[in-house]
Structures are given as structure tokens and as C-alpha cells.
Write an enzyme that holds these catalytic residues in place. Structure first.
Site, PDB file in Angstrom:
ATOM      1  N   ILE A  83       0.865  -1.176   0.000  1.00 29.97           N
ATOM      2  CA  ILE A  83       0.000   0.000   0.000  1.00 29.97           C
ATOM      3  C   ILE A  83       0.900   1.223   0.000  1.00 29.97           C
ATOM      4  O   ILE A  83       1.751   1.375   0.882  1.00 29.97           O
ATOM      5  CB  ILE A  83      -0.945   0.011   1.215  1.00 29.97           C
ATOM      6  N   GLU A  84       0.744   2.060  -0.996  1.00 30.83           N
ATOM      7  CA  GLU A  84       1.607   3.237  -1.110  1.00 30.83           C
ATOM      8  C   GLU A  84       1.443   4.110   0.132  1.00 30.83           C
ATOM      9  O   GLU A  84       0.328   4.360   0.591  1.00 30.83           O
ATOM     10  CB  GLU A  84       1.235   3.994  -2.398  1.00 30.83           C
ATOM     11  N   SER A  85       2.569   4.551   0.695  1.00 24.85           N
ATOM     12  CA  SER A  85       2.571   5.121   2.040  1.00 24.85           C
ATOM     13  C   SER A  85       1.797   6.427   2.161  1.00 24.85           C
ATOM     14  O   SER A  85       1.119   6.661   3.170  1.00 24.85           O
ATOM     15  CB  SER A  85       4.007   5.312   2.527  1.00 24.85           C
ATOM     16  N   LYS A  86       1.890   7.311   1.161  1.00 23.86           N
ATOM     17  CA  LYS A  86       1.149   8.564   1.272  1.00 23.86           C
ATOM     18  C   LYS A  86      -0.352   8.313   1.207  1.00 23.86           C
ATOM     19  O   LYS A  86      -1.134   8.936   1.938  1.00 23.86           O
ATOM     20  CB  LYS A  86       1.562   9.554   0.181  1.00 23.86           C
ATOM     21  N   CYS A 184      13.273   7.298  -1.504  1.00 18.10           N
ATOM     22  CA  CYS A 184      11.978   7.001  -2.099  1.00 18.10           C
ATOM     23  C   CYS A 184      12.127   7.022  -3.621  1.00 18.10           C
ATOM     24  O   CYS A 184      12.682   7.979  -4.173  1.00 18.10           O
ATOM     25  CB  CYS A 184      10.944   8.035  -1.647  1.00 18.10           C
ATOM     26  N   ASP A 191      15.007   7.708   3.178  1.00 16.18           N
ATOM     27  CA  ASP A 191      14.387   6.762   4.108  1.00 16.18           C
ATOM     28  C   ASP A 191      15.492   6.214   5.002  1.00 16.18           C
ATOM     29  O   ASP A 191      16.431   5.569   4.515  1.00 16.18           O
ATOM     30  CB  ASP A 191      13.716   5.607   3.349  1.00 16.18           C
ATOM     31  N   HIS A 223      10.776   0.489   0.935  1.00 14.81           N
ATOM     32  CA  HIS A 223      11.329  -0.198   2.103  1.00 14.81           C
ATOM     33  C   HIS A 223      11.297  -1.717   1.930  1.00 14.81           C
ATOM     34  O   HIS A 223      12.279  -2.417   2.213  1.00 14.81           O
ATOM     35  CB  HIS A 223      10.522   0.152   3.366  1.00 14.81           C
ATOM     36  N   GLU A 224      10.144  -2.226   1.495  1.00 19.48           N
ATOM     37  CA  GLU A 224       9.953  -3.668   1.405  1.00 19.48           C
ATOM     38  C   GLU A 224      10.950  -4.293   0.435  1.00 19.48           C
ATOM     39  O   GLU A 224      11.526  -5.352   0.708  1.00 19.48           O
ATOM     40  CB  GLU A 224       8.521  -3.986   0.945  1.00 19.48           C
ATOM     41  N   GLY A 253       5.592  11.181   8.319  1.00 17.52           N
ATOM     42  CA  GLY A 253       4.167  11.468   8.289  1.00 17.52           C
ATOM     43  C   GLY A 253       3.378  10.641   9.295  1.00 17.52           C
ATOM     44  O   GLY A 253       2.221  10.303   9.063  1.00 17.52           O
TER      45      GLY A 253
END
Length: 276
Positions: A83-86, A184, A191, A223-224, A253
């Protein structure tokens, strides 16, 4: 850049919606990055979980009184999508002015929406500030390798050729470093993370591991995928009897992301680190 990420909210001006809007969640298929690493959904060599922790979770009681809490989300590492973080952050913000009659109702809502986005059931815990405060700040297990004297000048791509091991000596050990940094792939923002390597197999040269981890410093990836790349590079080098790699990333965030990958079952310690 992941092709799907171009259409995500990352790097774009976004309206912050404060009422429940599950359509804000933006899934990104894992398959493209898996293919880049030479694996597929049918041949994944790891088990694991992506732990997300939200420190800005808030909603309303039916009376209109707000509640604040900390959310813990466990997304299976073999789920079809990340799931895209933003988008995750925007979705969680959409709960701010939304009323739920109980924490259990909110939990059920989160599990339904996040599971739909990930493509596999997602476990959710809603935790009080007091419960998390009692846990305190955790340290990482094993030996910290950050004080080793190493030299490196190339930071553009991970360099697995830097890794060394002694195949004549089998050990069981845990090493960790706080010097992991990547960028990113969409915004270029840094990151920051701490990484742990637990293994049983040929003795890994700790200095070579440190230089390898530092070589991620300008690498652009989620990250993953960084953790999965580290896991695969070590697996290829060591052919270990046991291997677990995980990273505890600094929150951005209000969210931190903590991917765990292992040859066997994992029992993660999800207490936050000093930088989280």
C-alpha cells in the site's frame, strides 16, 4: 520507478480529506519488483510481515469527542500488493472526523479496507498511548557493526559483490546496523532505517556486511524491496540453514514501516526503536 507509483499520490499536491474515504488507498502490485529480484508469487523464498505503525491515529466517538491512539498494521509479505505510504496516510487522516461506536468497529473497518487494498487479510491492533508507553524503547539484538573501520565511495546501487564469508566456519549470530539509508523511488526523499541480520551458516564478514548496507545510500526503492534484496543477496552468499532480515525504518508522516523476511516463522518484536 515502479510504473504503478507514477499514478499514486506520492510527490503530488493532495487534498487532506477528513471524513472516511477508503478509495484513497493506493495499492501497488509487488510482482514487478519481485520479477526484478528473480522471484515470483509462486517461488517466494521467504516468509514474513510488513509491520506499519501509525502514531497519528484519531477518530470521533458518537458524542463527537475525539480519540487518539496508535495503530499497528500487519500486512503479509506474500500479499499481492503493498500500500503506497502517502495514500495510507491520507486514508488514515480521513478517519479524523468520522465517528465509530467503538474501537472494535474501527478495527473491523480498517481490516476490511486494508485487506482489500493489500489483496490478503491484514491484522490490525488499536493500542492506547499508555500501553505503548509501558513498553518503552527497544534496542536491537546482537552485535552492532557500525563502529567497524570501512571505506566505501560508491553509493548509487547495492553492491552484493562486497559481501564476504568464511565457508569453513559455521556460526549462529545476529548483527545489526543503524546506517541503512535509501531513497523514495518517486520523491527522492531519504528513508532512514536500522537493519538486523540473524542467521545460521558460514560466518559472514561483518565489515563486508556494513559496506554492503552503506552501498544502499543513494539507491531508490521502497522499504519492502530493500529488505527483500538484502535477504536474497545474503541467501545466495551464505546458503544458510536459517536467515531472518528485517529493518525498522524511521517514521515519516506519522507512519513507520518495518519489513520482516525469513526462511522460517518469525515472532517480531514490534516495540519502537529510539529513532522511531
Amino acid at each position: 520507478m515502479h510504473p504503478a507509483a507514477e499514478h499514486s499520490p506520492l510527490g503530488k499536491a493532495s487534498e487532506y480529506v477528513s471524513t472516511y474515504t477508503p478509495s484513497l488507498l493506493f495499492p501497488i502490485p509487488r510482482t514487478a519488483k519481485w520479477a526484478e529480484l528473480g522471484v515470483s508469487a509462486e517461488t517466494l523464498p521467504w516468509r514474513g510481515t510488513d509491520f506499519w505503525n501509525c502514531f497519528e491515529l484519531s477518530w470521533l466517538l458518537l458524542s463527537g469527542k475525539p480519540v487518539v491512539a496508535i495503530g499497528e498494521f500487519a500486512i503479509p509479505a506474500d500479499s499481492p500488493n503493498i500500500i503506497e505510504s502517502k495514500s495510507f496516510k491520507l486514508y488514515l487522516n480521513s478517519l479524523n472526523q468520522t465517528a465509530f461506536d467503538s474501537p472494535q468497529a474501527l478495527q473491523a473497518c480498517l481490516e476490511k479496507d486494508l485487506g482489500a487494498a493489500a489483496g490478503k487479510p491484514v491484522s490490525v491492533r488499536i493500542r492506547s498511548l499508555g500501553d505503548v508507553e509501558k513498553e518503552g524503547v527497544a534496542g536491537l539484538p546482537g552485535q552492532c557493526i557500525d563502529e567497524l573501520d570501512v571505506s566505501i565511495s560508491n553509493y548509487e546501487q547495492p553492491q552484493p559483490e562486497l559481501l564476504r564469508c568464511n565457508k569453513d566456519k559455521v556460526v549462529e549470530q545476529t548483527l545489526h546496523s543503524h546506517l541503512l539509508k535509501s531513497n523514495c523511488p518517486v520523491t527522492g526523499q531519504p528513508d532512514w532505517g536500522s537493519v538486523v541480520v540473524e542467521y545460521r551458516g558460514p560466518e559472514l564478514d561483518a565489515a563486508s556486511l556494513l559496506t554492503y548496507l552503506i552501498s544502499f545510500r543513494q539507491h531508490a526503492d521502497f522499504h519492502e524491496q530493500c529488505v527483500e534484496r538484502i535477504f536474497l543477496d545474503l541467501k545466495r552468499l551464505l546458503d544458510p540453514q536459517h536467515l531472518t532480515v528485517y529493518a525498522r525504518y524511521v517514521r515519516r508522516g506519522g507512519l513507520d514501516i518495518n519489513p520482516y523476511r525469513s526462511l522460517g516463522p518469525v515472532s517480531p518484536d514490534n516495540r519502537r526503536l529510539v529513532r522511531q
